[in-house]
Design an enzyme around this catalytic site. Structure first.
Site, short mmCIF file in Angstrom:
data_model
loop_
_atom_site.label_atom_id
_atom_site.label_comp_id
_atom_site.label_asym_id
_atom_site.label_seq_id
_atom_site.Cartn_x
_atom_site.Cartn_y
_atom_site.Cartn_z
N LYS A 106 -0.32 57.04 72.19
CA LYS A 106 0.21 56.71 70.86
C LYS A 106 -0.76 57.08 69.74
O LYS A 106 -1.94 57.34 69.95
CB LYS A 106 0.65 55.25 70.80
CG LYS A 106 1.99 55.09 71.54
CD LYS A 106 2.61 53.74 71.43
CE LYS A 106 3.98 53.78 72.15
NZ LYS A 106 4.49 52.44 72.43
N ARG A 125 3.26 50.86 80.77
CA ARG A 125 4.24 51.96 80.64
C ARG A 125 3.48 53.21 80.19
O ARG A 125 2.99 53.25 79.07
CB ARG A 125 5.31 51.56 79.62
CG ARG A 125 6.38 52.60 79.40
CD ARG A 125 7.34 52.15 78.30
NE ARG A 125 8.39 53.14 78.09
CZ ARG A 125 8.26 54.21 77.31
NH1 ARG A 125 7.14 54.43 76.65
NH2 ARG A 125 9.26 55.06 77.18
N1 HH2 Z 1 7.14 52.76 73.61
C1 HH2 Z 1 8.00 53.78 73.49
C2 HH2 Z 1 9.27 53.74 74.07
N2 HH2 Z 1 9.65 52.65 74.78
N3 HH2 Z 1 9.19 50.51 75.63
C3 HH2 Z 1 8.37 49.45 75.74
N4 HH2 Z 1 8.76 48.37 76.43
N5 HH2 Z 1 7.13 49.45 75.17
C4 HH2 Z 1 6.66 50.51 74.46
O1 HH2 Z 1 5.52 50.45 73.93
C5 HH2 Z 1 7.52 51.66 74.32
C6 HH2 Z 1 8.80 51.61 74.92
C7 HH2 Z 1 7.59 55.01 72.72
O2 HH2 Z 1 6.95 55.92 73.55
P1 HH2 Z 1 7.62 57.26 74.16
O3 HH2 Z 1 8.76 56.91 75.07
O4 HH2 Z 1 6.57 58.06 74.81
O5 HH2 Z 1 8.11 58.06 72.90
P2 HH2 Z 1 9.54 58.28 72.24
O6 HH2 Z 1 10.01 56.95 71.76
O7 HH2 Z 1 9.27 59.26 71.13
O8 HH2 Z 1 10.47 58.82 73.29
#
Ligand code: HH2
Length: 284
Positions: free
Chosen positions: A224, A259
Site C-alpha cells: 500500500k 491479506r
Molecule cells: N485492501 C484492499 C482490498 N480489500 N480487504 C480487507 N479485508 N482489508 C484490506 O486492507 C483490503 C481488502 C485493497 O488492496 P488491493 O486488493 O490490492 O487493491 P484494489 O482494491 O485496487 O484491488
C-alpha cells in the site's frame, strides 16, 4: 491464552498459526496488480502458485477499492469472479473468500464455492447480513469511512486507534444483532482506507486495542501507498520488504490473518516471527 477460532462455511479456522490470505484481483484497475489476470486460466495458475507458496486461503475480488475507484456494477463483478471461483473450487481445497461490498455478488460467489465474505464496507449493503447469516459464511468486517471514491476526505481523527476500535465495535454489534454468529467474524482496521500514513502506523502499532473486542484481527498492508511513502516511493510491486515489515510488526501486536499479494516472502517471515513470538511468550 488460546486464540479465538474463525467459523467459515468450510469449518472452523484455527488461528494458532498466522493465516495468509493470498490476493487474486480479477480487475483491470487494481492499484498494484490490475489487468494481470485476464482469464480464468491465468487466475487458476496464480492461485495454485499462491497455494504452493503457503497461502491458507484465497481472496477473490472483482472490484478495485483503491482510493478514487469507481464502483463496479453487480453483473460485471459476477462475470469476473464466478467463473474463477468455480474453477478454483474444482482445482484446490483451500477455502475461498469473496472480496465484495455487494450482497448479490456475495450470494453468487458463495454458490460458486466461496466460504468467506470479505466486506470492506462492513455490511453497508442492507441485504449482506442475511446472505452471510443464511449461508454460514465467515465474515471480514473492515473499518472504512465514506466510499473508496471519496474516502481520502475522511482521513481525519483525534485519536485514530480509539475511533477505529469504537466504530468497529458498533459494526460488530450490528452484525451479531442481525444474527451472524460472533465466531464467524474477524475484524480489520482497514489499512489505507480513509487513513493517512500516520493513521496506518498508529493502528499497526496498537492492534492490541482491537484484539480487546475478542475476535481475530486481519490486516491488509500489502504494497500500500504508506509503504511507498516510507520507503522512497518504489512502485507497488517493489514494496515487498515494507509489506513483510508491516506484517511482522502487526503479528507482534496481535494480528493473526494477513491479506497479501507476495505470499512466499510473507509466509517465510511470519513463520520465523511467530516462532520468536511464541518462544518469547514461553520464557517470559
Ligand atoms: N485492501 C484492499 C482490498 N480489500 N480487504 C480487507 N479485508 N482489508 C484490506 O486492507 C483490503 C481488502 C485493497 O488492496 P488491493 O486488493 O490490492 O487493491 P484494489 O482494491 O485496487 O484491488
Amino acid at each position: 491464552m488460546a486464540e479465538p477460532g474463525w467459523q467459515t462455511r468450510t469449518g472452523v479456522w484455527r488461528t494458532e498459526r498466522p493465516c495468509l490470505l493470498g490476493i487474486l484481483n480479477i480487475t483491470p484497475d487494481s492499484f498494484s496488480d490490475g489487468g494481470e489476470l485476464g482469464s480464468a486460466d491465468a487466475a487458476l495458475r496464480r492461485a495454485l502458485r499462491l497455494v504452493e507458496e503457503g497461502a491458507d486461503m484465497l481472496d477473490v475480488g472483482g472490484e478495485s477499492t483503491r482510493p478514487g475507484a469507481r464502483p463496479v456494477p453487480t453483473t460485471e463483478q459476477i462475470d469476473r469472479v464466478v467463473p474463477v471461483l468455480e474453477l478454483l473450487s474444482r482445482h484446490t481445497a483451500v477455502p475461498l473468500s469473496i472480496d465484495t461490498r455487494d450482497a448479490v455478488v456475495a450470494r453468487a460467489a458463495i454458490d460458486a464455492g466461496a466460504s468467506v465474505v470479505n466486506d470492506v464496507s462492513a455490511l453497508r449493503d442492507p441485504a449482506m447480513a442475511a446472505v452471510v447469516r443464511e449461508s454460514g459464511a465467515g465474515l471480514v468486517l473492515m473499518h472504512l469511512r465514506g466510499e473508496p471514491a471519496t474516502m481520502h476526505q475522511y482521513a481525519r481523527y483525534d485519536d485514530v486507534v480509539r475511533e477505529v476500535v469504537a466504530e468497529l465495535e458498533v459494526v460488530l454489534g450490528r452484525a451479531v444483532g442481525a444474527g451472524i454468529a460472533e465466531d464467524a467474524i474477524v475484524l480489520d482496521p482497514g489499512i489505507g482506507f480513509a487513513k493517512a500514513t500516520e493513521h496506518n502506523l498508529a493502528l499497526l502499532a496498537n492492534l492490541e486495542a482491537l484484539t480487546a473486542l475478542g475476535r481475530p484481527i486481519l490486516v491488509g498492508p500489502s504494497r500500500k501507498a504508506f509503504i511507498g511513502q516510507l520507503a522512497g516511493n518504489p512502485p507497488p510491486a517493489e514494496r515487498v520488504g515494507g509489506t513483510v515489515a508491516a506484517c511482522v510488526a502487526a503479528l507482534f501486536h496481535g494480528a493473526r490473518i494477513f491479506r497479501v499479494h507476495d505470499v512466499a516472502p510473507v509466509r517465510q517471515a511470519l513463520d520465523v516471527a511467530e516462532a520468536i513470538r511464541t518462544a518469547e511468550a514461553r520464557t517470559s
